[in-house]
Design a protein around this motif. Sequence first.
Motif, PDB file in Angstrom:
ATOM      1  N   PHE A   1      26.629  75.377  27.488  1.00 46.08           N
ATOM      2  CA  PHE A   1      26.565  75.944  28.902  1.00 46.08           C
ATOM      3  C   PHE A   1      27.314  77.538  28.759  1.00 46.08           C
ATOM      4  CE2 PHE A   1      26.599  71.692  29.752  1.00 46.08           C
ATOM      5  CZ  PHE A   1      25.441  71.428  30.550  1.00 46.08           C
TER       6      PHE A   1
ATOM      7  N   TRP B   1      27.526  77.030  36.002  1.00 46.91           N
ATOM      8  CA  TRP B   1      27.275  76.477  34.513  1.00 46.91           C
ATOM      9  C   TRP B   1      25.891  76.583  34.197  1.00 46.91           C
ATOM     10  CZ3 TRP B   1      30.778  72.493  31.897  1.00 46.91           C
ATOM     11  CH2 TRP B   1      32.024  72.780  31.873  1.00 46.91           C
ATOM     12  N   ARG B   2      25.299  77.415  33.153  1.00 49.71           N
ATOM     13  CA  ARG B   2      23.836  77.491  32.997  1.00 49.71           C
ATOM     14  C   ARG B   2      23.631  77.258  31.411  1.00 49.71           C
ATOM     15  NH1 ARG B   2      19.454  79.627  34.688  1.00 49.71           N
ATOM     16  NH2 ARG B   2      20.421  80.431  36.580  1.00 49.71           N
ATOM     17  N   TRP B   3      22.941  76.233  31.304  1.00 42.59           N
ATOM     18  CA  TRP B   3      22.707  75.458  30.115  1.00 42.59           C
ATOM     19  C   TRP B   3      21.797  76.393  29.328  1.00 42.59           C
ATOM     20  CZ3 TRP B   3      18.083  71.385  29.533  1.00 42.59           C
ATOM     21  CH2 TRP B   3      18.068  71.000  28.373  1.00 42.59           C
ATOM     22  N   THR B   4      22.370  76.701  27.746  1.00 40.20           N
ATOM     23  CA  THR B   4      21.658  77.409  27.194  1.00 40.20           C
ATOM     24  C   THR B   4      21.271  76.953  25.916  1.00 40.20           C
ATOM     25  OG1 THR B   4      23.605  78.303  26.302  1.00 40.20           O
ATOM     26  CG2 THR B   4      22.935  79.367  28.101  1.00 40.20           C
TER      27      THR B   4
ATOM     28  N   GLN C   1      30.965  73.636  25.285  1.00 42.39           N
ATOM     29  CA  GLN C   1      30.176  72.787  24.560  1.00 42.39           C
ATOM     30  C   GLN C   1      30.416  71.341  25.285  1.00 42.39           C
ATOM     31  OE1 GLN C   1      28.355  73.908  21.857  1.00 42.39           O
ATOM     32  NE2 GLN C   1      27.059  72.177  21.759  1.00 42.39           N
TER      33      GLN C   1
ATOM     34  N   TRP D   1      14.565  76.008  31.556  1.00 44.98           N
ATOM     35  CA  TRP D   1      14.862  74.846  30.609  1.00 44.98           C
ATOM     36  C   TRP D   1      13.666  74.365  29.789  1.00 44.98           C
ATOM     37  CZ3 TRP D   1      11.419  70.978  31.749  1.00 44.98           C
ATOM     38  CH2 TRP D   1      10.842  71.157  33.223  1.00 44.98           C
TER      39      TRP D   1
ATOM     40  N   PHE E   1      25.555  69.831  24.482  1.00 47.29           N
ATOM     41  CA  PHE E   1      24.916  70.736  25.622  1.00 47.29           C
ATOM     42  C   PHE E   1      25.907  71.823  25.844  1.00 47.29           C
ATOM     43  CE2 PHE E   1      23.417  66.725  26.936  1.00 47.29           C
ATOM     44  CZ  PHE E   1      21.934  66.904  27.163  1.00 47.29           C
TER      45      PHE E   1
ATOM     46  N   LEU F   1      20.710  73.149  23.033  1.00 51.69           N
ATOM     47  CA  LEU F   1      20.801  71.741  23.106  1.00 51.69           C
ATOM     48  C   LEU F   1      20.937  71.125  21.633  1.00 51.69           C
ATOM     49  CD1 LEU F   1      20.271  69.078  24.540  1.00 51.69           C
ATOM     50  CD2 LEU F   1      17.820  69.452  23.937  1.00 51.69           C
TER      51      LEU F   1
END
Length: 214
Positions: A134, A123-126, A142, A166, A132, A128
């Motif tokens: 991902f 799960w890569r945060w992309t 979301q 990040w 959040f 904000l």
Amino acid sequence: MAAEMLAGAGHAVVIAEAMPTPARKFLMAGKSGLNLTRDEPLPAFLRHFGGATGAPPRTPGYFDQGKAVFGPPEVMDWARGLGIAVFTGSTGRVFPVGMKASPLLRAWLARLDARGVRLRTRWRWTDLENGFLFETPEGPRQVSADVAVLALGGASWPRLGSDAAWVPLLRDAGVRIAPFRPANMGFRVDWSPAMNRHLGAAVKGVALRAGEMV
């Protein structure tokens, strides 16, 4: 540790991990024995925080008015609570008796799972915006959370997940980001022939001085 404390207080916790498996830097640290903490009195321990200026530590989550909330004894008790015996080395550093990270990690992950913590890998945060966002193997997800703890790593080990991807996400959101600086250093010395027999050996009990900095 944040996930463990939150789950222990009865909260629903999700850990979003960008890599296929968790705690890769933790396992890398275990290759050199996994130095967990230093077994020393609290005043001496606190002197390791605050930088070269000797300023008091700015970590209220761990220290409060000079009293450790999670200091060396608590770290050692935490490891023992996971069934991992520890010992203090000649330099005061504390290691697992087995000198490996994997047994401790397996016990830790099992305890988190038993407390209902959900681990989501790849799960890569992309983004904000509106919570959040991902990228996941199942597509974009979301997530809205009452509380988010960001444990993002630096920029030193991209292959282990610490790639600093990040930074623009937080910077674009108006968060001030301190520039990255090296925490370790290397140096070259033209040793005399008498030192040849010591090359490659561990260096212990030394002090380095550069100008006024020790």
